[in-house]
Design a protein around this motif. Sequence first.
Motif, PDB file in Angstrom:
ATOM      1  N   MET A   1       0.932  -1.264   0.094  1.00 46.00           N
ATOM      2  CA  MET A   1      -0.051  -0.048  -0.025  1.00 46.00           C
ATOM      3  C   MET A   1       0.862   1.253  -0.009  1.00 46.00           C
ATOM      4  O   MET A   1       1.801   1.218   0.708  1.00 46.00           O
ATOM      5  N   THR A   2       0.470   2.230  -0.901  1.00 47.17           N
ATOM      6  CA  THR A   2       1.389   3.496  -0.804  1.00 47.17           C
ATOM      7  C   THR A   2       1.115   4.329   0.358  1.00 47.17           C
ATOM      8  O   THR A   2       0.022   4.214   0.934  1.00 47.17           O
ATOM      9  N   ARG A   3       2.284   4.615   0.839  1.00 49.58           N
ATOM     10  CA  ARG A   3       2.171   5.622   2.169  1.00 49.58           C
ATOM     11  C   ARG A   3       1.827   7.106   1.889  1.00 49.58           C
ATOM     12  O   ARG A   3       2.229   7.515   0.437  1.00 49.58           O
ATOM     13  N   ARG A   4       0.882   7.359   2.555  1.00 45.79           N
ATOM     14  CA  ARG A   4       0.487   8.913   2.121  1.00 45.79           C
ATOM     15  C   ARG A   4       0.720  10.000   3.501  1.00 45.79           C
ATOM     16  O   ARG A   4       0.653   9.386   4.635  1.00 45.79           O
ATOM     17  N   ALA A   5       1.171  11.131   3.144  1.00 48.52           N
ATOM     18  CA  ALA A   5       1.697  11.924   3.753  1.00 48.52           C
ATOM     19  C   ALA A   5       0.849  13.558   3.584  1.00 48.52           C
ATOM     20  O   ALA A   5       0.480  13.747   2.436  1.00 48.52           O
ATOM     21  N   LEU A   6       0.795  14.135   4.646  1.00 46.46           N
ATOM     22  CA  LEU A   6      -0.052  15.147   4.727  1.00 46.46           C
ATOM     23  C   LEU A   6       0.752  16.460   5.147  1.00 46.46           C
ATOM     24  O   LEU A   6       1.272  16.253   6.381  1.00 46.46           O
ATOM     25  N   VAL A   7       1.460  17.467   4.478  1.00 51.13           N
ATOM     26  CA  VAL A   7       2.395  18.568   4.849  1.00 51.13           C
ATOM     27  C   VAL A   7       1.517  19.648   5.046  1.00 51.13           C
ATOM     28  O   VAL A   7       1.166  20.449   3.926  1.00 51.13           O
ATOM     29  N   ILE A   8       1.538  20.435   6.093  1.00 52.23           N
ATOM     30  CA  ILE A   8       0.599  21.638   6.217  1.00 52.23           C
ATOM     31  C   ILE A   8       1.874  22.828   6.360  1.00 52.23           C
ATOM     32  O   ILE A   8       2.763  22.670   7.087  1.00 52.23           O
ATOM     33  N   GLY A   9       1.901  23.706   5.503  1.00 50.42           N
ATOM     34  CA  GLY A   9       3.055  24.761   5.505  1.00 50.42           C
ATOM     35  C   GLY A   9       4.050  24.535   4.345  1.00 50.42           C
ATOM     36  O   GLY A   9       5.062  24.815   4.308  1.00 50.42           O
ATOM     37  N   ALA A  10       3.353  23.852   3.357  1.00 55.39           N
ATOM     38  CA  ALA A  10       4.252  23.144   2.153  1.00 55.39           C
ATOM     39  C   ALA A  10       4.731  24.476   1.374  1.00 55.39           C
ATOM     40  O   ALA A  10       5.767  24.056   0.564  1.00 55.39           O
ATOM     41  N   SER A  11       4.638  25.391   1.347  1.00 53.73           N
ATOM     42  CA  SER A  11       5.191  26.298   0.476  1.00 53.73           C
ATOM     43  C   SER A  11       6.565  27.222   1.259  1.00 53.73           C
ATOM     44  O   SER A  11       7.278  27.854   0.479  1.00 53.73           O
ATOM     45  N   GLY A  12       6.684  26.800   2.702  1.00 52.62           N
ATOM     46  CA  GLY A  12       7.853  27.314   3.178  1.00 52.62           C
ATOM     47  C   GLY A  12       9.107  26.660   3.138  1.00 52.62           C
ATOM     48  O   GLY A  12       9.086  25.672   2.387  1.00 52.62           O
ATOM     49  N   GLY A  13      10.101  27.074   3.438  1.00 53.82           N
ATOM     50  CA  GLY A  13      11.444  26.358   3.174  1.00 53.82           C
ATOM     51  C   GLY A  13      11.478  25.103   3.650  1.00 53.82           C
ATOM     52  O   GLY A  13      11.914  24.270   2.749  1.00 53.82           O
ATOM     53  N   ILE A  14      11.177  24.930   4.972  1.00 57.52           N
ATOM     54  CA  ILE A  14      11.191  23.542   5.700  1.00 57.52           C
ATOM     55  C   ILE A  14      10.025  22.602   5.062  1.00 57.52           C
ATOM     56  O   ILE A  14      10.321  21.384   4.660  1.00 57.52           O
ATOM     57  N   GLY A  15       8.768  23.262   4.979  1.00 59.08           N
ATOM     58  CA  GLY A  15       7.958  22.638   4.443  1.00 59.08           C
ATOM     59  C   GLY A  15       7.936  22.056   3.106  1.00 59.08           C
ATOM     60  O   GLY A  15       7.558  20.782   2.662  1.00 59.08           O
ATOM     61  N   ALA A  16       8.519  22.967   2.171  1.00 60.74           N
ATOM     62  CA  ALA A  16       8.552  22.453   0.725  1.00 60.74           C
ATOM     63  C   ALA A  16       9.553  21.279   0.526  1.00 60.74           C
ATOM     64  O   ALA A  16       9.651  20.257  -0.054  1.00 60.74           O
ATOM     65  N   ALA A  17      10.772  21.384   1.507  1.00 56.78           N
ATOM     66  CA  ALA A  17      11.840  20.353   1.619  1.00 56.78           C
ATOM     67  C   ALA A  17      11.258  18.950   2.076  1.00 56.78           C
ATOM     68  O   ALA A  17      11.762  18.039   1.765  1.00 56.78           O
ATOM     69  N   LEU A  18      10.451  19.151   3.193  1.00 57.85           N
ATOM     70  CA  LEU A  18       9.801  18.007   3.812  1.00 57.85           C
ATOM     71  C   LEU A  18       8.937  17.259   2.814  1.00 57.85           C
ATOM     72  O   LEU A  18       8.859  16.044   2.591  1.00 57.85           O
ATOM     73  N   CYS A  19       8.114  18.007   1.919  1.00 58.50           N
ATOM     74  CA  CYS A  19       7.451  17.149   0.841  1.00 58.50           C
ATOM     75  C   CYS A  19       8.283  16.539  -0.231  1.00 58.50           C
ATOM     76  O   CYS A  19       8.061  15.339  -0.549  1.00 58.50           O
ATOM     77  N   THR A  20       9.472  17.003  -0.685  1.00 57.37           N
ATOM     78  CA  THR A  20      10.367  16.571  -1.431  1.00 57.37           C
ATOM     79  C   THR A  20      10.924  15.286  -0.847  1.00 57.37           C
ATOM     80  O   THR A  20      11.120  14.084  -1.385  1.00 57.37           O
ATOM     81  N   ALA A  21      11.254  15.240   0.381  1.00 58.08           N
ATOM     82  CA  ALA A  21      12.064  14.046   1.135  1.00 58.08           C
ATOM     83  C   ALA A  21      10.891  13.081   1.303  1.00 58.08           C
ATOM     84  O   ALA A  21      11.462  12.057   1.512  1.00 58.08           O
ATOM     85  N   LEU A  22       9.848  13.282   1.684  1.00 54.54           N
ATOM     86  CA  LEU A  22       9.007  12.381   2.005  1.00 54.54           C
ATOM     87  C   LEU A  22       8.419  11.755   0.429  1.00 54.54           C
ATOM     88  O   LEU A  22       8.152  10.342   0.626  1.00 54.54           O
ATOM     89  N   ALA A  23       8.272  12.525  -0.411  1.00 59.35           N
ATOM     90  CA  ALA A  23       8.067  11.867  -1.775  1.00 59.35           C
ATOM     91  C   ALA A  23       9.323  10.985  -2.223  1.00 59.35           C
ATOM     92  O   ALA A  23       8.944   9.772  -2.992  1.00 59.35           O
ATOM     93  N   LYS A  24      10.549  11.236  -1.819  1.00 56.49           N
ATOM     94  CA  LYS A  24      11.566  10.397  -2.285  1.00 56.49           C
ATOM     95  C   LYS A  24      11.706   9.187  -1.546  1.00 56.49           C
ATOM     96  O   LYS A  24      12.109   8.180  -1.643  1.00 56.49           O
ATOM     97  N   HIS A  25      10.996   9.098  -0.373  1.00 58.17           N
ATOM     98  CA  HIS A  25      11.000   8.288   0.841  1.00 58.17           C
ATOM     99  C   HIS A  25       9.762   7.381   0.366  1.00 58.17           C
ATOM    100  O   HIS A  25       9.552   6.402   0.923  1.00 58.17           O
ATOM    101  N   GLY A  26       8.947   7.447  -0.693  1.00 58.49           N
ATOM    102  CA  GLY A  26       7.937   6.699  -1.257  1.00 58.49           C
ATOM    103  C   GLY A  26       6.719   6.864  -0.911  1.00 58.49           C
ATOM    104  O   GLY A  26       5.633   6.293  -1.030  1.00 58.49           O
ATOM    105  N   SER A  27       6.416   8.243  -0.445  1.00 60.37           N
ATOM    106  CA  SER A  27       4.931   8.830   0.074  1.00 60.37           C
ATOM    107  C   SER A  27       4.461   9.470  -0.909  1.00 60.37           C
ATOM    108  O   SER A  27       5.028  10.277  -1.641  1.00 60.37           O
ATOM    109  N   GLU A  28       3.080   9.375  -1.176  1.00 59.53           N
ATOM    110  CA  GLU A  28       2.372  10.368  -1.809  1.00 59.53           C
ATOM    111  C   GLU A  28       1.969  11.558  -1.015  1.00 59.53           C
ATOM    112  O   GLU A  28       1.312  11.160   0.143  1.00 59.53           O
TER     113      GLU A  28
END
Length: 221
Positions: A1-28
């Motif tokens: 099953m695909t892992r799913r992540a929700l990031v709030i504050g995704a346009s900020g510096g750390i928020g955007a980087a978290l989105c990228t890191a989670l996607a690389k880690h296999g999360s939608e």
Amino acid sequence: MTRRALVIGASGGIGAALCTALAKHGSEVTQISRTADGFDLTNPESVERVLTACHGPFDTVLVASGILATEGARPEKSLSEISAENMAQVMAVNAIGPALVLRNVPRLLPKDGRCVVGVLTARVGSIGDNHLGGWYSYRAAKAAANQIVRTAAIEIARKRKNAIVVSLHPGTVETPFTKAYPGHQKVAPGEAAANLVAVLDQLSPSQNGGFFDWAGKPVPW
């Protein structure tokens, strides 16, 4: 099953980087931000509107929004600099905002199975680790956020035994947020995000309600 992540504050510096890191880690990754969604952390109606439109379950939820000080102001260096209006705004974004998000989180989590909720606070929100003073509004707001996270962790775990709800200190990240403080040792957003994702992977339900830094070490309350 695909892992799913929700990031709030995704346009900020750390928020955007978290989105990228989670996607690389296999999360939608589902991203929420003021820029893309008109999400206003200080407006209860906005929080409800945007989060009601989200459909879980998410096995990872991260709150990466925050401000150091109000626009045009700086963290207080002394008691004489305290402004009730500025303090209320910092508290609204850094403590009340995450509380409004957490109010919506239980229905977004799976009923069974491991899930992680991380709220980015800061080491300066630690009362036990405060040896320098100053920064009254920011320290107080992050300390309040830590208490909110701790209390939410207890409630959420009553129905979700494998839930892990924690406060996270990402370190001093190189973003516009910290640009005015050149003396601090900083890490790039991508590195900070990768560190936090690694910490989230290592946490167990026995650590629910804790406060951890970017290396996974407990931070004093």
